[in-house]
Design a protein around this motif. Structure first.
Motif, PDB file in Angstrom:
ATOM      1  N   ILE A 106      -1.511   2.032   1.383  1.00 13.06           N
ATOM      2  CA  ILE A 106      -2.613   2.696   0.678  1.00 13.06           C
ATOM      3  C   ILE A 106      -2.080   3.557  -0.465  1.00 13.06           C
ATOM      4  O   ILE A 106      -2.644   3.578  -1.568  1.00 13.06           O
ATOM      5  CB  ILE A 106      -3.451   3.540   1.659  1.00 13.06           C
ATOM      6  CG1 ILE A 106      -4.280   2.612   2.545  1.00 13.06           C
ATOM      7  CG2 ILE A 106      -4.363   4.510   0.908  1.00 13.06           C
ATOM      8  CD1 ILE A 106      -5.119   3.314   3.576  1.00 13.06           C
ATOM      9  N   TYR A 107      -0.978   4.249  -0.220  1.00  9.30           N
ATOM     10  CA  TYR A 107      -0.385   5.064  -1.286  1.00  9.30           C
ATOM     11  C   TYR A 107       0.086   4.188  -2.449  1.00  9.30           C
ATOM     12  O   TYR A 107      -0.057   4.561  -3.628  1.00  9.30           O
ATOM     13  CB  TYR A 107       0.769   5.903  -0.749  1.00  9.30           C
ATOM     14  CG  TYR A 107       0.330   7.175  -0.055  1.00  9.30           C
ATOM     15  CD1 TYR A 107      -0.401   8.143  -0.742  1.00  9.30           C
ATOM     16  CD2 TYR A 107       0.634   7.401   1.280  1.00  9.30           C
ATOM     17  CE1 TYR A 107      -0.807   9.305  -0.111  1.00  9.30           C
ATOM     18  CE2 TYR A 107       0.225   8.568   1.921  1.00  9.30           C
ATOM     19  CZ  TYR A 107      -0.489   9.516   1.218  1.00  9.30           C
ATOM     20  OH  TYR A 107      -0.898  10.671   1.850  1.00  9.30           O
ATOM     21  N   LEU A 108       0.648   3.025  -2.139  1.00  3.63           N
ATOM     22  CA  LEU A 108       1.101   2.115  -3.199  1.00  3.63           C
ATOM     23  C   LEU A 108      -0.093   1.605  -4.013  1.00  3.63           C
ATOM     24  O   LEU A 108      -0.018   1.499  -5.244  1.00  3.63           O
ATOM     25  CB  LEU A 108       1.872   0.943  -2.588  1.00  3.63           C
ATOM     26  CG  LEU A 108       3.242   1.287  -1.976  1.00  3.63           C
ATOM     27  CD1 LEU A 108       3.840   0.055  -1.282  1.00  3.63           C
ATOM     28  CD2 LEU A 108       4.209   1.805  -3.046  1.00  3.63           C
ATOM     29  N   ILE A 109      -1.176   1.283  -3.315  1.00  8.41           N
ATOM     30  CA  ILE A 109      -2.392   0.859  -4.009  1.00  8.41           C
ATOM     31  C   ILE A 109      -2.916   1.996  -4.895  1.00  8.41           C
ATOM     32  O   ILE A 109      -3.343   1.773  -6.040  1.00  8.41           O
ATOM     33  CB  ILE A 109      -3.467   0.425  -2.996  1.00  8.41           C
ATOM     34  CG1 ILE A 109      -3.060  -0.889  -2.324  1.00  8.41           C
ATOM     35  CG2 ILE A 109      -4.834   0.284  -3.677  1.00  8.41           C
ATOM     36  CD1 ILE A 109      -3.952  -1.274  -1.161  1.00  8.41           C
ATOM     37  N   ILE A 118       6.140  -2.315   6.322  1.00 10.43           N
ATOM     38  CA  ILE A 118       5.516  -1.203   5.608  1.00 10.43           C
ATOM     39  C   ILE A 118       4.260  -0.766   6.368  1.00 10.43           C
ATOM     40  O   ILE A 118       3.413  -1.582   6.732  1.00 10.43           O
ATOM     41  CB  ILE A 118       5.136  -1.623   4.176  1.00 10.43           C
ATOM     42  CG1 ILE A 118       6.383  -2.054   3.408  1.00 10.43           C
ATOM     43  CG2 ILE A 118       4.445  -0.482   3.450  1.00 10.43           C
ATOM     44  CD1 ILE A 118       6.088  -2.570   2.014  1.00 10.43           C
ATOM     45  N   SER A 119       4.131   0.530   6.624  1.00 11.38           N
ATOM     46  CA  SER A 119       2.977   1.033   7.367  1.00 11.38           C
ATOM     47  C   SER A 119       1.717   0.947   6.512  1.00 11.38           C
ATOM     48  O   SER A 119       1.768   0.855   5.277  1.00 11.38           O
ATOM     49  CB  SER A 119       3.210   2.487   7.783  1.00 11.38           C
ATOM     50  OG  SER A 119       3.196   3.338   6.648  1.00 11.38           O
ATOM     51  N   ALA A 120       0.574   1.018   7.184  1.00 13.83           N
ATOM     52  CA  ALA A 120      -0.706   0.945   6.479  1.00 13.83           C
ATOM     53  C   ALA A 120      -0.880   2.113   5.519  1.00 13.83           C
ATOM     54  O   ALA A 120      -1.412   1.958   4.416  1.00 13.83           O
ATOM     55  CB  ALA A 120      -1.851   0.929   7.495  1.00 13.83           C
ATOM     56  N   VAL A 130      -4.882  10.813  -1.455  1.00 16.01           N
ATOM     57  CA  VAL A 130      -4.912   9.493  -2.090  1.00 16.01           C
ATOM     58  C   VAL A 130      -5.762   9.508  -3.355  1.00 16.01           C
ATOM     59  O   VAL A 130      -5.349   9.023  -4.420  1.00 16.01           O
ATOM     60  CB  VAL A 130      -5.440   8.427  -1.098  1.00 16.01           C
ATOM     61  CG1 VAL A 130      -5.720   7.116  -1.818  1.00 16.01           C
ATOM     62  CG2 VAL A 130      -4.427   8.196   0.018  1.00 16.01           C
ATOM     63  N   ALA A 131      -6.954  10.085  -3.263  1.00 17.20           N
ATOM     64  CA  ALA A 131      -7.861  10.074  -4.409  1.00 17.20           C
ATOM     65  C   ALA A 131      -7.343  10.910  -5.562  1.00 17.20           C
ATOM     66  O   ALA A 131      -7.630  10.621  -6.727  1.00 17.20           O
ATOM     67  CB  ALA A 131      -9.246  10.559  -3.980  1.00 17.20           C
ATOM     68  N   THR A 132      -6.556  11.942  -5.265  1.00 23.54           N
ATOM     69  CA  THR A 132      -6.025  12.777  -6.336  1.00 23.54           C
ATOM     70  C   THR A 132      -4.783  12.162  -6.984  1.00 23.54           C
ATOM     71  O   THR A 132      -4.225  12.746  -7.913  1.00 23.54           O
ATOM     72  CB  THR A 132      -5.681  14.188  -5.821  1.00 23.54           C
ATOM     73  OG1 THR A 132      -4.787  14.088  -4.704  1.00 23.54           O
ATOM     74  CG2 THR A 132      -6.926  14.933  -5.401  1.00 23.54           C
TER      75      THR A 132
END
Length: 469
Positions: A8-11, A2-4, A138-140
């Motif tokens: 981040i999207y999963l988090i 899984i790419s970084a 990501v933040a949205t």
């Protein structure tokens, strides 16, 4: 492997369950208070009491959000979100098991404490974890999950309203409690914010987080940039008073203003009291107004998707100005229709004529869509990213306090205002949204495709320029 970026999207999806919780409550509470099954269990709420019950969550959330800055700095962003999820779940469980209105009120206040704690910190955490190229998207994610929750909340209550006992109104609270537990438990497996780790002097841990969640090889450069932005300010503890120091006052006022006037748009009046609005506009039956409210949830969700995808390409300024003008036009149209065709019958507001009724309904949906692609997505991200790392948690706590206090006032008075004046609320919201658009046009610097450290430099240069005159 899984790419970084995917990690981040999963988090982002998991931490944004805090937004899902808020959406579930927003989408369900209006319908719950209109259920005949709740009336049978506890009696009918008066208009004034209805406003107090619905809005009291905002009062406790606003006070909790003010403390969230200390909690996020002391416990970490990660554990602040976790504790918020746990407290929210306790409140939801108490709501689901309530046997009287006083118990429901107390449970809703507890729910607000958890909600204020968790949702205030999520945007901070995601802005600090994500690389600048995808920070907006990501933040949205938080707003995306809020819209999912609102739509789900509408349809959960639409489905549960068919039950012929108290489970009709208890079911939405049970669903909320379950998701709160999922949020809290999952935070055990989420990394700390690298900027919080640097702020605490835990540089090796910060480097490990960056290595795991960056696809680029510029880890050392980013770490040095974070250290550099904090180095000058790390000698003293951040305080609330410093947020309003001369160096930061302009950006602080800007962030507080847009967060407060986000709620002066009346969006939560539309979402919380959707069954009442649609009943006034020509859907008198409970199920018809519930279903119309559910459609507004779908519109909200669908219009959030393009903003989620393109927010980093659109920037921050265009959505705030364009969306604000579009929303003010919608409100102007609704207010004019109510002023022309609205009337009060036995104390209830109604609009005469099928064409004006459908026009009002269409304008409500258009308003929700415009809010979803613009202000809903951009305001919280922008208000968060313009503050320096050391002050971000406390500044965002103040911003969220302003947001929820205004929201509390508007939501508390909305039922009485809607019944007292057919057109007044809409003209007020029209003026507020248009005024905000003008302020954003005049005073809002663009932060598109800039790292948090570059944004800090942008505001520092503007401060130095203004002080040179």
């Amino acid at each position: 492997m899984i790419s970084a970026t995917v990690k981040i999207y999963l988090i982002a999806v998991h931490t944004s369950i805090a937004g899902l919780l808020w959406g579930l409550d927003t989408g369900s509470i209006g319908a719950v208070t209109q259920m005949a099954q709740l009336d049978e269990s506890m009696g009918r709420l008066s208009t004034g009491t209805l406003g107090i019950y619905v809005s009291c969550i905002l009062l406790s959330a606003s006070l909790s959000s003010l403390c969230s800055g200390y909690v996020a700095d002391f416990l970490s962003r990660k554990y602040a979100i976790m504790t918020g999820g746990l407290v929210f779940s306790i409140g939801a469980v108490l709501s689901a098991s309530a046997t009287s209105y006083p118990m429901l009120f107390c449970a809703r206040l507890i729910t607000g404490v958890g909600q204020g704690q968790s949702i205030s910190v999520v945007t901070i955490y995601l802005c600090e974890l994500a690389p600048h190229k995808i920070r907006g998207t990501v933040a949205t994610m938080l707003q995306m999950l809020i819209t999912v929750g609102i739509a789900a909340g509408f349809f959960i209550t639409y489905g549960s309203s068919r039950l012929h006992n108290s489970l009709a109104w208890r079911t939405p609270f049970i669903v909320e409690a379950a998701h709160g537990i999922i949020l809290a438990f999952g935070m055990l497996f989420i990394p700390h914010s690298p900027r919080w780790l640097v702020q605490r002097g835990r540089f090796d841990e910060a480097k490990l987080v960056l290595q795991k969640y960056r696809d680029s090889a510029d880890i050392d450069e980013e770490l040095l940039s974070i250290k550099g932005s904090l180095e000058e300010e790390s000698t003293q503890q951040a305080s609330f008073s410093e947020v309003f120091a001369k160096r930061y006052i302009k950006r602080s006022i800007l962030g507080i203003f847009i967060m407060a006037f986000m709620m002066m748009s009346g969006v939560d009046t539309v979402l919380y009291y959707a069954p009442i609005l649609f009943a006034q506009a020509g859907f008198p039956s409970q199920r018809a107004s519930f279903l119309a409210s559910g459609v507004s949830g779908i519109v909200n969700l669908l219009c959030t998707i393009p903003a989620q995808v393109w927010v980093d390409k659109w920037g921050r300024k265009f959505p705030l100005i364009g969306g604000g003008i579009a929303m003010s036009i919608c409100y102007l149209g609704i207010g004019t229709l109510y002023a022309t065709y609205g009337e009060k019958i036995d104390g209830e507001v109604r609009i005469n004529g099928k064409a004006p009724q459908w026009a009002v309904i269409a304008l409500i949906y258009i308003f929700i869509g415009n809010f979803a692609w613009s202000w809903a997505v951009v305001i919280k991200v922008y208000a968060c990213e313009i503050m320096p790392t050391r002050l971000r948690a406390k500044a965002c706590a103040i911003q969220q306090l302003a947001n929820w206090m205004v929201n509390f006032t508007v939501t508390l008075t909305a039922p009485m205002f809607l019944r007292a004046s057919p057109s007044g609320p809409y003209f007020m919201f029209c003026s507020a949204t248009f005024f905000t658009s003008v302020v954003c046009y005049l005073f809002m610097p663009e932060t598109k495709e800039k790292s948090l450290e570059e944004i800090e430099e942008l505001f520092e240069k503007k401060t130095e320029f203004s002080e040179s005159f």
